[in-house]
Design a protein around this motif. Structure first.
Motif, PDB file in Angstrom:
ATOM      1  N   ARG A  79      23.308 -23.829   8.793  1.00 51.39           N
ATOM      2  CA  ARG A  79      24.035 -23.055   9.811  1.00 51.39           C
ATOM      3  C   ARG A  79      25.400 -23.643  10.098  1.00 51.39           C
ATOM      4  N   GLY A  80      26.047 -24.161   9.098  1.00 58.29           N
ATOM      5  CA  GLY A  80      27.321 -24.835   9.287  1.00 58.29           C
ATOM      6  C   GLY A  80      28.394 -24.003   9.953  1.00 58.29           C
ATOM      7  N   GLU A  81      28.293 -22.672   9.846  1.00 60.37           N
ATOM      8  CA  GLU A  81      29.312 -21.810  10.446  1.00 60.37           C
ATOM      9  C   GLU A  81      29.153 -21.671  11.956  1.00 60.37           C
ATOM     10  N   SER A  82      28.004 -22.049  12.472  1.00 57.58           N
ATOM     11  CA  SER A  82      27.756 -21.971  13.911  1.00 57.58           C
ATOM     12  C   SER A  82      28.367 -23.175  14.609  1.00 57.58           C
ATOM     13  N   PRO A  83      29.210 -22.945  15.625  1.00 58.61           N
ATOM     14  CA  PRO A  83      29.806 -24.073  16.348  1.00 58.61           C
ATOM     15  C   PRO A  83      28.761 -24.986  16.993  1.00 58.61           C
ATOM     16  N   THR A  84      27.678 -24.416  17.480  1.00 58.78           N
ATOM     17  CA  THR A  84      26.630 -25.210  18.115  1.00 58.78           C
ATOM     18  C   THR A  84      25.977 -26.134  17.095  1.00 58.78           C
ATOM     19  N   TYR A  85      25.618 -25.578  15.956  1.00 58.39           N
ATOM     20  CA  TYR A  85      24.984 -26.380  14.913  1.00 58.39           C
ATOM     21  C   TYR A  85      25.945 -27.444  14.401  1.00 58.39           C
ATOM     22  N   ALA A  86      27.201 -27.077  14.211  1.00 60.35           N
ATOM     23  CA  ALA A  86      28.203 -28.033  13.731  1.00 60.35           C
ATOM     24  C   ALA A  86      28.370 -29.179  14.729  1.00 60.35           C
ATOM     25  N   GLN A  87      28.309 -28.873  16.006  1.00 62.31           N
ATOM     26  CA  GLN A  87      28.454 -29.903  17.036  1.00 62.31           C
ATOM     27  C   GLN A  87      27.293 -30.900  16.967  1.00 62.31           C
ATOM     28  N   VAL A  88      26.084 -30.419  16.747  1.00 65.36           N
ATOM     29  CA  VAL A  88      24.936 -31.319  16.647  1.00 65.36           C
ATOM     30  C   VAL A  88      25.056 -32.182  15.389  1.00 65.36           C
ATOM     31  N   ALA A  89      25.479 -31.578  14.291  1.00 67.56           N
ATOM     32  CA  ALA A  89      25.697 -32.358  13.057  1.00 67.56           C
ATOM     33  C   ALA A  89      26.769 -33.419  13.289  1.00 67.56           C
ATOM     34  N   ASP A  90      27.842 -33.054  13.989  1.00 73.95           N
ATOM     35  CA  ASP A  90      28.897 -34.026  14.321  1.00 73.95           C
ATOM     36  C   ASP A  90      28.337 -35.175  15.148  1.00 73.95           C
TER      37      ASP A  90
END
Length: 98
Positions: A79-90
């Motif tokens: 789900r890399g395109e989702s800002p929420t998912y990207a934030q958790v990955a960050d």
């Protein structure tokens, strides 16, 4: 042994809900990936759960950085395109830099 990693990691993070007496919505540990559980915990409406997940994840990053790196990568792939998912990955990747 490899087949046990995802269920064990899912169980590890779901225990945060249990420790706080919250209902995790009964995620099926065999069907819900650790990446999905991580996102649910990190973005939960209960700040105590978010904090406990962060502390547990930080401790895990200290003892098994490869596992945390793998979860961050799974989050980005799924789900890399989702800002929420990207934030958790960050957040997970930042734990690895500490």
């Amino acid at each position: 042994m490899r087949g046990l990693i995802n269920p064990m990691l899912s169980y590890y993070w779901v225990n945060a809900w249990r420790e706080l007496g919250l209902n995790a919505g009964n995620p099926s540990l065999s069907a819900t990936t650790p990446a999905e559980i991580a996102v649910r915990a990190a973005t939960h409406e209960t700040p105590d759960l978010c904090g406990l997940w962060y502390a547990m994840s930080n401790a895990l990053a200290e003892v098994n950085p490869g596992l945390v790196r793998r979860v961050a990568s799974q989050i980005r792939l799924n789900r890399g395109e989702s800002p929420t998912y990207a934030q958790v990955a960050d957040t997970l990747e930042q734990m690895l830099m500490q």
